[in-house]
Enzyme design. Structure first.
Site, PDB file in Angstrom:
ATOM      1  N   GLU B 147       1.012  -1.178   0.021  1.00  0.00           N
ATOM      2  CA  GLU B 147       0.061   0.040   0.133  1.00  0.00           C
ATOM      3  C   GLU B 147       0.766   1.159   0.066  1.00  0.00           C
ATOM      4  O   GLU B 147       0.570   2.345  -0.641  1.00  0.00           O
ATOM      5  CB  GLU B 147      -1.020  -0.057   1.286  1.00  0.00           C
ATOM      6  N   THR B 200      -6.039   8.436  -5.828  1.00  0.00           N
ATOM      7  CA  THR B 200      -5.977   8.202  -4.386  1.00  0.00           C
ATOM      8  C   THR B 200      -5.260   9.486  -3.835  1.00  0.00           C
ATOM      9  O   THR B 200      -5.681  10.206  -2.933  1.00  0.00           O
ATOM     10  CB  THR B 200      -5.486   6.951  -3.925  1.00  0.00           C
TER      11      THR B 200
END
Lengths: 325, 325
Positions: B147, B200
């Site tokens: 991530e 994002t």
């Protein structure tokens, strides 16, 4: 906030001369990470109200003990009588005469929900005298009227647990949405009240209006962890979650020796330690009664060393709320 | 964050030629009020990884499908291979050769934890091939490494539910503290992905750093309410609590017709509606499957009217996490 209840139709109850004595519990609001949304009730201390039905309509206060003359005897200015009056108005029973004796059994301005305990005792006394069968939670809006007068804000994090007992979440104020949370049965609470002056209004004013999103995320992670721990009966998780990065760093400055007391409590085996409400009382959760006593003993010694008087209380969480005594 | 596991001693497993195919689920992070701390997994969509043991030490990627060429084939740059490499290093098995085929079965940049699903599928494939009996939650730090590479932040609100299944609270990052929450079994999730670009990183950047304490209190009241609703199986409380006064007002601006879609979903009987992760996907909870289908149908029609392509998924919450297929 809905302060309109259905009228109470029965008139057989509350005959002049009838009287009742009620205990209502002290409460710990905020519970470290849950500023303005969490609170719980304890078994000691608490306040007592003796309420007597009179034959003259209206509310009177005939006696207040234990307040060193600090609370108003004027029924228009006392939070207990004001709350009761709102309740009687709502149920259409202003014909009733009620006399109130208020016995303060806990310190005022301690951060232990002193005014809430008195107000809840008064409301529960009136409800019981009137044989009003409604759920006790329906008295909450009236108790909040009292809080509004006492601290300038109609907060529910003391009155809700004092009224409903146990651990309470105030999810929302508009509309009012209150959730009763479970808790481990073997959780003990050690409370120490250092007798220094921290007025609720000022304790609110020093809190910053603007905060960092990052800190807020830390805080709601902890709130979610505490609530989860309560449901899961996981005292370890409860302890890990009871951290406050926003309010405690500011309010602790008003409490002499706060961080030293925390260190002592944690060393003695506390699950968690923090400020009760807006302080100056502090509290610790423990896994057993003896540890709670060890902590109050140590902290009182420490405060005495600083020439600060203190009161201490050890109790489990009060699940019953107010009760007839 | 602890990324050091005990070495895996058995060497009987993972013989060259052995292969396995794994599905890992998409996830909805934030869950409206729980920014950065809550997430849950769904049964559809998800990603698939085929992993094969080779006789040449090191990790290779032989095939990626469904990504329109957007993902790197270089094992040093792909989140799946990077996470798997960290895992192998930790358990002292860098002697192993592993080849990865990644089959993207869900849109990239959708706000549905696309990279998390791939990473978790890869890690679970390696763990299964190695017959590593440790709890799957111990893979979390390695998934977070992926991530970190994918979005610049080692967030866990997608990888944790993808890995552990169900509803997950990330109480804290330092140290990492993850709590699995229960949920009503009959809660359905309708997801619609409007095919517009919301990276994002940018979706994070538009969020304010400074917020009002008042709004933060509202938010953590709601987080506590949502967690309580999950434990109490109270879908009404879950719905009332899923309000976001901080992040949604900003991020919704990046999603065309967000408030119109919410209105339509709520009119059709949704329990709640909000942005999945950083968007642009939106999701609704419903009490039954048919309502979920009605909502995706209506929202896709609406998006088509705005000439926006979309994908839709209807599913219950995935409690299993990754699985062998």
């Amino acid at each position: 906030m809905d302060t309109q209840l259905q009228e109470l139709t029965q008139t057989e109850t509350a005959k002049p001369g009838t009287s009742i004595q009620i205990f209502a519990p002290a409460t710990v609001a905020n519970v470290v990470c849950g500023f303005d949304v969490l609170g719980f009730a304890v078994n000691a201390p608490g306040d007592e109200v003796v309420m007597r039905v009179t034959d003259k309509p209206g509310i009177s206060i005939s006696k207040i003990t234990g307040d060193n003359g600090r609370l108003p005897m004027d029924p228009a200015k006392n939070t207990v009588s004001v709350s009761v009056r709102h309740y009687l108005e709502s149920i259409g029973r202003t014909d009733l005469g009620l006399d109130i004796e208020l016995h303060k059994k806990m310190p005022i301005g301690s951060g232990l929900g002193s005014s809430s305990a008195s107000t809840v005792a008064g409301l529960f006394a009136a409800k019981t005298l009137l044989d009003d069968q409604r759920d006790v939670a329906q008295l909450l809006p009236f108790a909040m009227k009292g809080e509004e007068m006492a601290c300038g804000h109609g907060h529910a994090d003391n009155v809700a647990p004092a009224l409903m007992g146990g651990f309470v979440l105030i999810r929302s104020y508009e509309p009012l949405d209150v959730v009763r949370l479970p808790h481990p049965k073997d959780l003990w609470c050690a409370i120490v009240f250092p007798d220094v002056d921290v007025p609720t209004r000022e304790a609110r004013q020093i809190i910053r209006n603007k905060i960092n999103m990052k800190d807020a995320v830390t805080q709601w992670g902890n709130v979610a962890g505490l609530v989860s721990g309560l449901f899961m009966n996981d005292i370890g998780l409860i302890g890990r979650s009871m951290k406050d990065v926003l309010v405690e760093p500011v309010r602790s400055m008003l409490i002499p020796g706060f961080y030293q007391m925390r260190e002592q409590a944690m060393e003695l085996g506390a699950v968690s330690f923090g400020i009760s409400g807006s302080g100056p009382s502090v509290f610790a959760f423990t896994r057993d009664e003896q540890t709670a006593h060890n902590i109050t003993h140590k902290l009182q010694q420490y405060l005495t060393g600083m020439k600060i008087n203190s009161n201490a209380y050890v109790s489990t969480i009060n699940d019953a709320g107010p009760r007839v005594i």
